[in-house]
Design a protein around this motif. Structure first.
Motif, short mmCIF file in Angstrom:
data_model
loop_
_atom_site.label_atom_id
_atom_site.label_comp_id
_atom_site.label_asym_id
_atom_site.label_seq_id
_atom_site.Cartn_x
_atom_site.Cartn_y
_atom_site.Cartn_z
N THR A 1 -9.70 6.03 -4.00
CA THR A 1 -9.08 4.74 -4.52
C THR A 1 -7.62 4.85 -4.10
OG1 THR A 1 -8.83 2.99 -6.02
CG2 THR A 1 -8.71 5.15 -6.87
N THR A 2 -6.90 3.87 -4.01
CA THR A 2 -5.20 3.87 -4.32
C THR A 2 -4.62 3.42 -5.50
OG1 THR A 2 -4.59 2.14 -3.13
CG2 THR A 2 -5.52 3.66 -1.70
N ALA B 1 0.30 10.74 -0.45
CA ALA B 1 1.60 9.82 -0.56
C ALA B 1 2.28 9.77 1.00
CB ALA B 1 2.21 10.13 -1.65
N THR C 1 -5.73 -1.50 -8.35
CA THR C 1 -5.74 -0.63 -7.36
C THR C 1 -5.85 -1.44 -5.92
OG1 THR C 1 -8.51 -0.79 -7.12
CG2 THR C 1 -7.04 1.04 -8.42
N LEU D 1 -3.12 7.96 -2.62
CA LEU D 1 -4.39 7.78 -2.26
C LEU D 1 -5.13 8.91 -3.02
CD1 LEU D 1 -7.14 7.08 -0.70
CD2 LEU D 1 -6.25 8.43 1.21
N PHE E 1 -4.94 2.29 3.39
CA PHE E 1 -3.97 3.55 3.39
C PHE E 1 -3.70 3.96 4.65
CE2 PHE E 1 -1.82 7.52 1.99
CZ PHE E 1 -1.08 7.14 1.05
N LYS F 1 -8.92 1.72 -0.36
CA LYS F 1 -8.61 3.13 0.34
C LYS F 1 -8.41 2.97 1.86
CE LYS F 1 -13.34 5.23 0.57
NZ LYS F 1 -14.03 3.90 0.19
N ASN G 1 1.66 3.05 -3.15
CA ASN G 1 0.37 3.60 -3.81
C ASN G 1 0.01 5.05 -3.18
OD1 ASN G 1 -0.01 1.19 -4.81
ND2 ASN G 1 -2.26 1.07 -4.55
N ILE H 1 0.82 -1.27 -0.01
CA ILE H 1 -0.15 -0.11 -0.11
C ILE H 1 0.86 1.12 0.01
CG2 ILE H 1 -0.29 0.20 2.51
CD1 ILE H 1 -3.13 0.58 -0.12
#
Length: 371
Positions: free
Chosen positions: A67-68, A46, A111, A34, A117, A114, A32, A29
């Motif tokens: 989403t991420t 980030a 993805t 967000l 995150f 979220k 990624n 994660i």
């Protein structure tokens, strides 16, 4: 989620976000970014768990959501899209994919939820003040070269920011040292910074901040004993500070150096660069021989050769021979914004002080070496 955003705005936001994200991550994660869309704005968040950056941009939000997605992959895609393109990002929330469309280009990226995150915990900040970006940039930019890279002395792996008594009154001061050289930079203390707790801002945070301070804007700075936050209307950078005690740097700043050399900073830096071309990579030692209004820079490396260059300078004290690491001399000379650099010496074995003319708001110290 469904949004439409201009490519340049998306690229600017993603450039900032992906620079915080480490390329190698053991926690998926953290690779990624967000993306959150609501109202007429979109935010990109980030983190690497020590630094968090949130970038807000205007966008056409057709459907709110979050989403991420992989930060580096999305950044590379946007970077390669044509200028002026409108980029559409859409995620139906069930497929586990982010669809990216621009003109005739279509991409589909995996993805992650979220909810996974990590968001940096908010902190109660003890001190809040505003400062011009140009002033803050000068403080960090002129001191960062002296940050130590030695991990065992972790408390030197950043810039020590605190309130201090400067030559012209109360000052916001940034100090960095690696034990071989030291930089101490002052600016007028902003209103509200009187109770600033001394904090060590990590190297990565200093470098990331440098990318945000290009614009001539006001930066809102908030400081606690564990975190520091820099905010503009568009971007918020929050970072943990280094948990350690910065050494008493004032003890290594020489007070009694009386031998004064004044030299054209740019010419000096170029001359050091030229003669050090033949120096051994390990020591990069350069010798300075000072006589009345004359400076001779020389390098003698038995394996590769020798070099010598003479410069006309302002020097009226007794002759002096002293050696330095060429890289350290160059980096300090490169900090000088004014025409002339002033070096103050005591002896061949004592630390040397350098400043810009008579300006005491920027002071540098470099340790000599035997040559």
């Amino acid at each position: 989620m469904k949004i439409s955003i201009e490519r340049s705005a998306l690229l600017k936001a993603m450039s900032r976000a992906q620079s915080v994200v480490e390329r190698r991550n053991t926690i998926p994660i953290l690779a990624n970014v967000l993306i959150e869309a609501e109202g007429s704005a979109i935010s990109f968040r980030a983190t690497d768990l020590d630094i968090e950056i949130v970038d807000k941009s205007d966008a056409m939000v057709l459907q709110a959501g979050a989403t991420t997605v992989g930060a580096h992959t999305l950044h590379d895609i946007v970077r390669k899209l044509p200028d002026g393109a409108m980029v559409e990002l859409s995620d139906d929330g069930t497929s586990g994919r982010l669809e990216i469309r621009a003109g005739r280009s279509n991409f589909s990226l995996a993805t992650l939820p979220k909810e996974d995150f990590p968001v940096m915990a908010s902190s109660e900040y003890d001190c809040n003040f505003a400062i011009d970006a140009t002033v803050l940039n000068r403080l960090f930019d002129k001191s960062k070269f002296a940050i130590s890279t030695e991990e065992t002395r972790y408390y030197l792996n950043g810039v020590y920011m605190h309130a201090a008594d400067g030559a012209d009154g109360p000052a916001l001061r940034c100090v960095a040292t690696d034990g071989h050289r030291l930089a101490r930079i002052d600016a007028a203390l902003p209103q509200g910074a009187d109770n600033l707790p001394g904090v060590i801002v990590p190297r990565k945070t200093v470098l990331e901040l440098g990318k945000l301070l290009a614009d001539d804007t006001q930066i809102a700075v908030s400081v606690s004993e564990t975190k520091i936050r820099f905010a503009t209307p568009e971007v918020t950078l929050t970072s943990k500070v280094i948990d350690g005690s910065f050494p008493d740097y004032s003890r290594v700043i020489p007070q009694g150096n009386t031998k004064r050399l004044e030299v054209d900073a740019a010419e000096f830096a170029k001359a050091v660069d030229r003669v050090s071309t033949v120096s051994s990579e390990r020591s990069r030692a350069v010798k300075l021989v000072l006589d009345e209004d004359r400076l001779v820079l020389s390098v003698n490396a038995p394996d590769s050769g020798a070099a010598e260059e003479e410069l006309a300078v302002a020097y009226a004290d007794e002759p002096l021979e002293i050696g330095f690491n060429a890289k350290y001399l160059q980096e300090i000379a490169d900090q000088v914004d004014r025409e002339n650099a002033v070096f103050l010496f005591n002896s061949a074995g004592d630390p040397t002080l350098m400043r810009e003319g008579n300006d005491e708001s920027a002071v540098y110290v470099v340790m000599p070496m035997r040559v």
